[in-house]
Design a protein around this motif. Structure first.
Motif, PDB file in Angstrom:
ATOM      1  N   ASP A 299      77.308  34.512  61.885  1.00 45.40           N
ATOM      2  CA  ASP A 299      77.518  34.405  62.815  1.00 45.40           C
ATOM      3  C   ASP A 299      77.354  35.418  63.270  1.00 45.40           C
ATOM      4  O   ASP A 299      76.602  34.681  64.516  1.00 45.40           O
ATOM      5  CB  ASP A 299      79.353  34.794  62.808  1.00 45.40           C
ATOM      6  CG  ASP A 299      80.003  34.398  62.511  1.00 45.40           C
ATOM      7  OD1 ASP A 299      79.736  33.090  62.321  1.00 45.40           O
ATOM      8  OD2 ASP A 299      81.318  34.905  61.444  1.00 45.40           O
ATOM      9  N   LEU A 300      75.517  36.531  63.248  1.00 52.47           N
ATOM     10  CA  LEU A 300      74.958  36.641  63.805  1.00 52.47           C
ATOM     11  C   LEU A 300      73.349  36.102  63.917  1.00 52.47           C
ATOM     12  O   LEU A 300      72.387  36.495  64.097  1.00 52.47           O
ATOM     13  CB  LEU A 300      75.127  38.259  62.827  1.00 52.47           C
ATOM     14  CG  LEU A 300      75.348  39.167  62.990  1.00 52.47           C
ATOM     15  CD1 LEU A 300      75.439  40.776  62.453  1.00 52.47           C
ATOM     16  CD2 LEU A 300      75.993  39.482  64.695  1.00 52.47           C
ATOM     17  N   GLY A 301      73.783  34.649  63.117  1.00 50.83           N
ATOM     18  CA  GLY A 301      71.661  34.021  63.221  1.00 50.83           C
ATOM     19  C   GLY A 301      71.678  34.157  62.363  1.00 50.83           C
ATOM     20  O   GLY A 301      71.319  33.145  62.222  1.00 50.83           O
ATOM     21  N   VAL A 302      71.996  34.182  61.203  1.00 45.93           N
ATOM     22  CA  VAL A 302      70.996  35.001  60.116  1.00 45.93           C
ATOM     23  C   VAL A 302      71.274  33.131  59.023  1.00 45.93           C
ATOM     24  O   VAL A 302      72.540  32.785  59.003  1.00 45.93           O
ATOM     25  CB  VAL A 302      71.076  36.071  58.795  1.00 45.93           C
ATOM     26  CG1 VAL A 302      70.735  35.271  57.323  1.00 45.93           C
ATOM     27  CG2 VAL A 302      70.594  37.131  58.943  1.00 45.93           C
ATOM     28  N   THR A 303      70.429  32.425  58.700  1.00 43.87           N
ATOM     29  CA  THR A 303      70.978  31.048  58.248  1.00 43.87           C
ATOM     30  C   THR A 303      69.497  30.956  57.020  1.00 43.87           C
ATOM     31  O   THR A 303      70.137  29.527  56.074  1.00 43.87           O
ATOM     32  CB  THR A 303      69.944  30.443  59.198  1.00 43.87           C
ATOM     33  OG1 THR A 303      68.431  29.833  59.346  1.00 43.87           O
ATOM     34  CG2 THR A 303      70.647  29.991  60.660  1.00 43.87           C
ATOM     35  N   MET A 304      69.348  32.294  56.391  1.00 40.19           N
ATOM     36  CA  MET A 304      68.326  32.009  55.246  1.00 40.19           C
ATOM     37  C   MET A 304      69.363  32.470  54.277  1.00 40.19           C
ATOM     38  O   MET A 304      69.343  34.308  54.580  1.00 40.19           O
ATOM     39  CB  MET A 304      67.233  32.351  54.753  1.00 40.19           C
ATOM     40  CG  MET A 304      66.572  32.223  53.540  1.00 40.19           C
ATOM     41  SD  MET A 304      64.849  31.718  53.629  1.00 40.19           S
ATOM     42  CE  MET A 304      64.153  32.180  52.006  1.00 40.19           C
ATOM     43  N   PHE A 305      69.615  32.172  53.339  1.00 42.63           N
ATOM     44  CA  PHE A 305      70.118  33.050  51.720  1.00 42.63           C
ATOM     45  C   PHE A 305      69.690  33.219  50.558  1.00 42.63           C
ATOM     46  O   PHE A 305      69.537  32.135  50.168  1.00 42.63           O
ATOM     47  CB  PHE A 305      71.989  32.914  52.454  1.00 42.63           C
ATOM     48  CG  PHE A 305      72.983  32.788  53.198  1.00 42.63           C
ATOM     49  CD1 PHE A 305      73.188  33.991  53.698  1.00 42.63           C
ATOM     50  CD2 PHE A 305      72.536  32.457  54.327  1.00 42.63           C
ATOM     51  CE1 PHE A 305      73.677  34.780  54.778  1.00 42.63           C
ATOM     52  CE2 PHE A 305      73.427  32.117  54.916  1.00 42.63           C
ATOM     53  CZ  PHE A 305      74.084  33.809  56.179  1.00 42.63           C
ATOM     54  N   ASP A 306      69.966  34.349  50.194  1.00 37.10           N
ATOM     55  CA  ASP A 306      68.723  34.653  49.024  1.00 37.10           C
ATOM     56  C   ASP A 306      69.758  34.890  47.399  1.00 37.10           C
ATOM     57  O   ASP A 306      70.051  36.105  47.312  1.00 37.10           O
ATOM     58  CB  ASP A 306      67.450  35.305  48.903  1.00 37.10           C
ATOM     59  CG  ASP A 306      67.031  35.022  47.570  1.00 37.10           C
ATOM     60  OD1 ASP A 306      65.833  34.413  47.744  1.00 37.10           O
ATOM     61  OD2 ASP A 306      67.350  36.265  46.680  1.00 37.10           O
ATOM     62  N   THR A 307      69.819  34.030  46.421  1.00 37.87           N
ATOM     63  CA  THR A 307      70.542  34.222  44.658  1.00 37.87           C
ATOM     64  C   THR A 307      69.519  34.356  44.253  1.00 37.87           C
ATOM     65  O   THR A 307      68.819  33.686  44.075  1.00 37.87           O
ATOM     66  CB  THR A 307      71.950  33.595  45.285  1.00 37.87           C
ATOM     67  OG1 THR A 307      72.497  33.890  44.189  1.00 37.87           O
ATOM     68  CG2 THR A 307      71.905  32.107  45.398  1.00 37.87           C
TER      69      THR A 307
ATOM     70  N   VAL B 187      73.632  44.953  57.653  1.00 37.59           N
ATOM     71  CA  VAL B 187      72.898  43.881  58.548  1.00 37.59           C
ATOM     72  C   VAL B 187      72.563  43.193  60.375  1.00 37.59           C
ATOM     73  O   VAL B 187      71.029  42.743  60.435  1.00 37.59           O
ATOM     74  CB  VAL B 187      73.458  42.180  58.176  1.00 37.59           C
ATOM     75  CG1 VAL B 187      72.901  40.891  58.417  1.00 37.59           C
ATOM     76  CG2 VAL B 187      73.998  42.116  56.830  1.00 37.59           C
ATOM     77  N   GLN B 188      73.466  43.557  60.796  1.00 41.07           N
ATOM     78  CA  GLN B 188      72.895  43.673  62.357  1.00 41.07           C
ATOM     79  C   GLN B 188      71.913  45.021  62.132  1.00 41.07           C
ATOM     80  O   GLN B 188      71.749  44.664  63.789  1.00 41.07           O
ATOM     81  CB  GLN B 188      74.136  44.035  63.036  1.00 41.07           C
ATOM     82  CG  GLN B 188      74.699  43.909  64.461  1.00 41.07           C
ATOM     83  CD  GLN B 188      75.903  44.100  65.076  1.00 41.07           C
ATOM     84  OE1 GLN B 188      77.378  44.643  64.445  1.00 41.07           O
ATOM     85  NE2 GLN B 188      75.971  43.238  66.280  1.00 41.07           N
ATOM     86  N   GLU B 189      71.699  46.319  61.884  1.00 43.71           N
ATOM     87  CA  GLU B 189      71.049  47.034  62.002  1.00 43.71           C
ATOM     88  C   GLU B 189      69.738  46.161  61.961  1.00 43.71           C
ATOM     89  O   GLU B 189      68.546  46.800  62.627  1.00 43.71           O
ATOM     90  CB  GLU B 189      71.328  48.380  61.497  1.00 43.71           C
ATOM     91  CG  GLU B 189      70.271  49.173  61.791  1.00 43.71           C
ATOM     92  CD  GLU B 189      70.089  50.520  60.857  1.00 43.71           C
ATOM     93  OE1 GLU B 189      69.073  50.906  60.228  1.00 43.71           O
ATOM     94  OE2 GLU B 189      71.428  50.569  59.968  1.00 43.71           O
ATOM     95  N   ASN B 190      70.055  46.085  60.700  1.00 41.66           N
ATOM     96  CA  ASN B 190      67.916  45.157  60.306  1.00 41.66           C
ATOM     97  C   ASN B 190      68.154  43.991  61.456  1.00 41.66           C
ATOM     98  O   ASN B 190      66.048  44.209  61.197  1.00 41.66           O
ATOM     99  CB  ASN B 190      68.653  44.482  58.765  1.00 41.66           C
ATOM    100  CG  ASN B 190      68.250  44.990  57.750  1.00 41.66           C
ATOM    101  OD1 ASN B 190      68.390  46.864  57.508  1.00 41.66           O
ATOM    102  ND2 ASN B 190      69.107  44.892  56.574  1.00 41.66           N
ATOM    103  N   LEU B 191      68.947  43.459  61.744  1.00 40.58           N
ATOM    104  CA  LEU B 191      68.549  42.138  62.989  1.00 40.58           C
ATOM    105  C   LEU B 191      67.650  43.016  64.354  1.00 40.58           C
ATOM    106  O   LEU B 191      67.787  42.272  65.446  1.00 40.58           O
ATOM    107  CB  LEU B 191      69.631  41.175  63.275  1.00 40.58           C
ATOM    108  CG  LEU B 191      69.827  40.404  61.956  1.00 40.58           C
ATOM    109  CD1 LEU B 191      71.085  39.330  62.351  1.00 40.58           C
ATOM    110  CD2 LEU B 191      68.512  39.478  61.529  1.00 40.58           C
ATOM    111  N   GLY B 192      68.544  44.295  64.579  1.00 39.76           N
ATOM    112  CA  GLY B 192      67.274  44.406  65.462  1.00 39.76           C
ATOM    113  C   GLY B 192      66.157  44.568  65.425  1.00 39.76           C
ATOM    114  O   GLY B 192      65.418  45.092  66.152  1.00 39.76           O
ATOM    115  N   ALA B 193      65.196  44.816  63.792  1.00 41.95           N
ATOM    116  CA  ALA B 193      64.048  44.858  63.908  1.00 41.95           C
ATOM    117  C   ALA B 193      63.333  43.791  65.052  1.00 41.95           C
ATOM    118  O   ALA B 193      62.865  43.725  65.038  1.00 41.95           O
ATOM    119  CB  ALA B 193      63.545  44.685  62.479  1.00 41.95           C
ATOM    120  N   LEU B 194      63.875  42.511  65.100  1.00 38.16           N
ATOM    121  CA  LEU B 194      63.555  41.857  65.858  1.00 38.16           C
ATOM    122  C   LEU B 194      62.919  42.265  66.977  1.00 38.16           C
ATOM    123  O   LEU B 194      61.938  41.425  67.386  1.00 38.16           O
ATOM    124  CB  LEU B 194      64.863  40.587  65.561  1.00 38.16           C
ATOM    125  CG  LEU B 194      64.198  39.803  63.871  1.00 38.16           C
ATOM    126  CD1 LEU B 194      65.944  39.071  64.240  1.00 38.16           C
ATOM    127  CD2 LEU B 194      63.694  38.731  63.465  1.00 38.16           C
TER     128      LEU B 194
END
Length: 313
Positions: free
Chosen positions: A38-46, A280-287
């Motif tokens: 929902d916050l815009g992340v599109t790549m998920f790693d497993t 996750v939201q905090e990390n996206l603030g890096a952008l």
């Protein structure tokens, strides 16, 4: 959300992805994954081996990721890996790969995997054979793009000669910069994407860990050299300097650390892991953190290559 391209075959993803390795298979994790989207992340790693490692069960984390994203499949890029086993070391032979991809497709509930990594290079199987088999999976439509995790520069060259490699995943952060010697320059030359895992130094670069006792007794990081004794003290001194600079920039230590990574190249897509959506939201603030040339020089001064005390594994 800012987008970045991995490789030169058309794969485009969010500038920050989400690593899911440490997520338990529960509803909170589902909400975190869906909230990240929902916050815009599109790549998920497993990876097939993530989750309940002690019970030697495959596919637990893949099932979590597949369950969380199944209703929005067309919006996401799902990356998984094969090759690490519980009892047989590293495997990269053709028969093992074909068995593994079918298992991952089943666990994820997918018709195809967007990005399929060899988790570690098999020393007993030529990488040309491994990548050749993966190329066949592309032709069959089971995977779209090929990746490698923790390969050497020579292995990347040999693999790329068989089939274009879209992404290489390796540890990279302010305190793990070994890839700068050979791997990162080669990736830029060959136009291969780079996906740094543990971009926050397994949590140390968040500034949240102040003493060894902050780690739970069952925390795997207690076994790592960088979290022990004098190494911990020396590393904490470096993090304190990064933390002070982050305050001056009006951001968190984690955001500054991720912003530095993003500034190292347009083909770099870090995948910080987090169990919590607020992280996750905090990390996206890096952008939103802009680093000038002077900022980058200052970061280099306070946290130069090789400044981390202790081995990374």
């Amino acid at each position: 959300m800012q987008k970045r391209k991995l490789g030169n075959l058309g794969l485009e993803v969010s500038a920050l992805g989400l690593g899911t390795m440490m997520m338990p298979n529960n509803e909170e994790s589902v909400k975190t994954i869906q909230g990240a989207l929902d916050l815009g992340v599109t790549m998920f790693d497993t990876a097939d081996i993530y989750g309940e490692f002690e019970q030697q069960r495959f596919g637990v984390n893949e099932k979590l990721v597949g369950r969380a994203l199944k209703s929005r499949r067309d919006e996401v890029v799902i990356a998984t890996k094969f090759g690490l086993t519980h009892t047989q070391g590293v495997k990269g032979d053709s028969a093992y790969i074909k068995k593994s991809v079918d298992a991952s497709l089943y666990h994820l509930g997918l018709d195809y995997i967007d990005l399929y990594y060899q988790h570690r290079v098999d020393p007993n199987t030529p990488i040309e054979e491994t990548v050749g088999t993966m190329a066949d999976l592309v032709k069959e439509g089971k995977i779209r793009y090929i990746g490698l995790s923790e390969p050497s520069a020579d292995e990347i060259r040999r693999a790329h000669a068989v089939h274009p490699i879209t992404a290489v995943e390796t540890e990279y952060s302010l305190w793990s910069r070994e890839v700068e010697d050979e791997v990162l320059p080669l990736l830029k030359k060959l136009v291969i994407g780079f996906v740094p895992y543990s971009p926050l130094g397994r949590g140390f670069l968040t500034g949240q860990i102040k003493k060894y006792e902050d780690l739970p007794e069952d925390d795997y990081r207690r076994n790592y050299e960088r979290f022990q004794g004098e190494n911990f003290t020396k590393n904490l001194e470096v993090v304190s300097l990064i933390e002070e600079m982050a305050k001056q920039k009006g951001c968190t230590t984690a955001q500054l650390s991720l912003a530095w990574l993003l500034a190292q190249g347009d083909q770099i897509v870090p995948i910080p892991g987090s169990k919590r959506l607020d992280r996750v939201q905090e990390n996206l603030g890096a952008l939103q953190v802009n680093l000038s040339k002077e900022d980058l020089k200052e970061i280099e001064r306070i946290s130069p290559k090789g400044s981390a005390a202790g081995g990374r594994f």
